[in-house]
Motif scaffolding. Structure first.
Motif, PDB file in Angstrom:
ATOM      1  N   SER A 160       0.826  -1.201   0.000  1.00 34.17           N
ATOM      2  CA  SER A 160       0.000   0.000   0.000  1.00 34.17           C
ATOM      3  C   SER A 160       0.864   1.257   0.000  1.00 34.17           C
ATOM      4  O   SER A 160       2.029   1.238   0.405  1.00 34.17           O
ATOM      5  CB  SER A 160      -0.912   0.020   1.230  1.00 34.17           C
ATOM      6  N   ASP A 161       0.286   2.375  -0.443  1.00 34.87           N
ATOM      7  CA  ASP A 161       1.008   3.642  -0.462  1.00 34.87           C
ATOM      8  C   ASP A 161       1.344   4.099   0.959  1.00 34.87           C
ATOM      9  O   ASP A 161       2.409   4.680   1.203  1.00 34.87           O
ATOM     10  CB  ASP A 161       0.164   4.714  -1.162  1.00 34.87           C
ATOM     11  N   LYS A 162       0.453   3.845   1.906  1.00 36.50           N
ATOM     12  CA  LYS A 162       0.703   4.220   3.297  1.00 36.50           C
ATOM     13  C   LYS A 162       1.918   3.484   3.839  1.00 36.50           C
ATOM     14  O   LYS A 162       2.735   4.055   4.575  1.00 36.50           O
ATOM     15  CB  LYS A 162      -0.517   3.914   4.158  1.00 36.50           C
ATOM     16  N   ALA A 163       2.055   2.224   3.477  1.00 33.70           N
ATOM     17  CA  ALA A 163       3.186   1.432   3.955  1.00 33.70           C
ATOM     18  C   ALA A 163       4.501   1.944   3.390  1.00 33.70           C
ATOM     19  O   ALA A 163       5.544   1.869   4.050  1.00 33.70           O
ATOM     20  CB  ALA A 163       3.001  -0.031   3.582  1.00 33.70           C
ATOM     21  N   LYS A 164       4.474   2.480   2.189  1.00 38.68           N
ATOM     22  CA  LYS A 164       5.709   2.950   1.576  1.00 38.68           C
ATOM     23  C   LYS A 164       6.330   4.094   2.363  1.00 38.68           C
ATOM     24  O   LYS A 164       7.551   4.269   2.373  1.00 38.68           O
ATOM     25  CB  LYS A 164       5.449   3.367   0.139  1.00 38.68           C
ATOM     26  N   GLY A 165       5.490   4.889   3.044  1.00 35.11           N
ATOM     27  CA  GLY A 165       6.024   5.955   3.888  1.00 35.11           C
ATOM     28  C   GLY A 165       6.827   5.408   5.052  1.00 35.11           C
ATOM     29  O   GLY A 165       7.890   5.940   5.402  1.00 35.11           O
ATOM     30  N   VAL A 166       6.318   4.332   5.667  1.00 31.47           N
ATOM     31  CA  VAL A 166       7.037   3.694   6.759  1.00 31.47           C
ATOM     32  C   VAL A 166       8.309   3.015   6.234  1.00 31.47           C
ATOM     33  O   VAL A 166       9.382   3.121   6.832  1.00 31.47           O
ATOM     34  CB  VAL A 166       6.142   2.662   7.476  1.00 31.47           C
ATOM     35  N   LEU A 167       8.183   2.328   5.108  1.00 34.10           N
ATOM     36  CA  LEU A 167       9.340   1.640   4.542  1.00 34.10           C
ATOM     37  C   LEU A 167      10.446   2.616   4.142  1.00 34.10           C
ATOM     38  O   LEU A 167      11.631   2.270   4.196  1.00 34.10           O
ATOM     39  CB  LEU A 167       8.904   0.817   3.327  1.00 34.10           C
ATOM     40  N   ALA A 168      10.059   3.832   3.749  1.00 39.25           N
ATOM     41  CA  ALA A 168      11.065   4.838   3.379  1.00 39.25           C
ATOM     42  C   ALA A 168      11.945   5.189   4.574  1.00 39.25           C
ATOM     43  O   ALA A 168      13.157   5.395   4.446  1.00 39.25           O
ATOM     44  CB  ALA A 168      10.377   6.084   2.841  1.00 39.25           C
ATOM     45  N   LYS A 169      11.344   5.238   5.773  1.00 36.19           N
ATOM     46  CA  LYS A 169      12.116   5.542   6.977  1.00 36.19           C
ATOM     47  C   LYS A 169      13.025   4.373   7.351  1.00 36.19           C
ATOM     48  O   LYS A 169      14.148   4.573   7.803  1.00 36.19           O
ATOM     49  CB  LYS A 169      11.165   5.884   8.118  1.00 36.19           C
ATOM     50  N   VAL A 170      12.525   3.169   7.149  1.00 35.28           N
ATOM     51  CA  VAL A 170      13.355   1.990   7.393  1.00 35.28           C
ATOM     52  C   VAL A 170      14.525   1.956   6.404  1.00 35.28           C
ATOM     53  O   VAL A 170      15.662   1.676   6.775  1.00 35.28           O
ATOM     54  CB  VAL A 170      12.522   0.705   7.277  1.00 35.28           C
ATOM     55  N   ALA A 171      14.231   2.263   5.145  1.00 33.47           N
ATOM     56  CA  ALA A 171      15.273   2.251   4.108  1.00 33.47           C
ATOM     57  C   ALA A 171      16.367   3.267   4.414  1.00 33.47           C
ATOM     58  O   ALA A 171      17.549   3.024   4.139  1.00 33.47           O
ATOM     59  CB  ALA A 171      14.648   2.546   2.746  1.00 33.47           C
ATOM     60  N   LYS A 172      15.980   4.391   5.001  1.00 31.91           N
ATOM     61  CA  LYS A 172      16.965   5.424   5.341  1.00 31.91           C
ATOM     62  C   LYS A 172      17.995   4.886   6.318  1.00 31.91           C
ATOM     63  O   LYS A 172      19.199   5.139   6.182  1.00 31.91           O
ATOM     64  CB  LYS A 172      16.246   6.634   5.941  1.00 31.91           C
ATOM     65  N   VAL A 173      17.525   4.111   7.295  1.00 34.91           N
ATOM     66  CA  VAL A 173      18.439   3.519   8.276  1.00 34.91           C
ATOM     67  C   VAL A 173      19.319   2.460   7.613  1.00 34.91           C
ATOM     68  O   VAL A 173      20.531   2.407   7.836  1.00 34.91           O
ATOM     69  CB  VAL A 173      17.650   2.907   9.448  1.00 34.91           C
ATOM     70  N   ILE A 174      18.702   1.603   6.795  1.00 36.32           N
ATOM     71  CA  ILE A 174      19.470   0.546   6.123  1.00 36.32           C
ATOM     72  C   ILE A 174      20.540   1.144   5.213  1.00 36.32           C
ATOM     73  O   ILE A 174      21.691   0.684   5.188  1.00 36.32           O
ATOM     74  CB  ILE A 174      18.541  -0.373   5.315  1.00 36.32           C
TER      75      ILE A 174
END
Length: 277
Positions: A160-174
């Motif tokens: 979902s588009d909403k999930a992509k916002g959360v995943l973007a923050k996770v990706a920043k850390v990775i």
């Protein structure tokens, strides 16, 4: 220290780029081996602490004996040669053990500090007010558990588009930690999957894991070398699948951020070998 139990089971899916079962079996074996090594290092550390205390007591005893001799004879020459030699050896042994303990503690502290900093950063960026997201440290790795109602529609594997916002923050850390690995582990409830080209909940869990991996790689720039998709189907539930609410809890995706601890354990192993000499 808690025992790391990280079961890795990957289903090879012909339409996806999931990692092989052998790779996950190797990863599981490696994780167990590193946990065994850490447990051994902890035992060694506790043994050193006990020995240091015993040596300290021995030194106190020798000092008291020497003090009594001095008081009784009124002359430092009454300090026996043997007592002086024992005291010197005890001090030298205590110093060596303190140095080895300090090195082990520094290694453990360094790893814990990195993990804590990442958790703090993630909690700040993602926010802890969302009941569908849980971030903590389990068995030495960072666990981000995201409810499937935030990631997917029922029976779907489209992120979902909403999930992509959360995943973007996770990706920043990775992305800020290129030496870290990220395992995406998808879980379903026990309701059999029906419809579409997928066969069952195994297929659904693997497909959801690879869908998130593709978002992290293609949309958010995470290196594919750091990503590991894993499908666990319905076989590791958090609670019994006996109600709609409980089934909703079991439908989840865990994003596990794991430092590549090869260097850390190499350092531990080296110190263990030094301690055994």
């Amino acid at each position: 220290m808690k025992k790391i139990v990280l079961s890795l089971l990957v289903l090879s899916f012909s339409m996806t780029s999931c990692v092989s079962k052998k790779k996950f079996t190797d990863l599981e074996a490696k994780q167990k081996a590193t946990q065994d090594l850490l447990n051994t290092a902890t035992v060694k550390l506790n043994t050193c602490l006990t020995e240091r205390e015993a040596l300290a007591n021995q030194i106190d005893f020798l000092k008291k004996n020497n003090s009594d001799l001095i008081n009784n004879m009124g002359n430092l020459t009454t300090l026996t040669t043997k007592g002086a030699e024992n005291l010197e050896k005890s001090l030298e042994s205590l110093k060596e053990k303190d140095l080895k303990i300090s090195r082990l503690q520094d290694a453990l502290t360094k790893k814990d500090s990195v993990t804590l900093a990442l958790v703090t950063s993630l909690k700040k960026d993602v926010g802890m007010d969302d009941p569908d997201i849980n971030i903590n440290v389990e068995k030495g790795v960072i666990m981000i558990s995201i409810a499937d109602n935030l990631l997917f529609k029922s029976g779907s594997y489209d992120v979902s588009d909403k999930a992509k916002g959360v995943l973007a923050k996770v990706a920043k850390v990775i992305n800020s930690k290129p030496d870290f690995e990220c395992m995406v582990e998808s879980h379903t409830d026990n309701v059999p999957y029906k419809g579409g080209v997928l066969l069952d909940n195994w297929d659904l869990s693997v497909k959801r894991a690879t869908s998130i991996v593709r978002v992290l790689q293609s949309d958010l720039g995470v290196s594919p070398k750091q990503l590991i998709p894993a499908g666990r189907s319905s076989y590791i539930p958090l609670v019994d699948n006996d109600s709609p609410a409980n089934r909703a809890k079991n439908r989840r995706t865990k994003i596990i951020i794991m430092p590549k601890i090869d260097q850390f354990y190499d350092m531990i192993e080296k110190e263990m070998k030094n301690m055994s000499k």
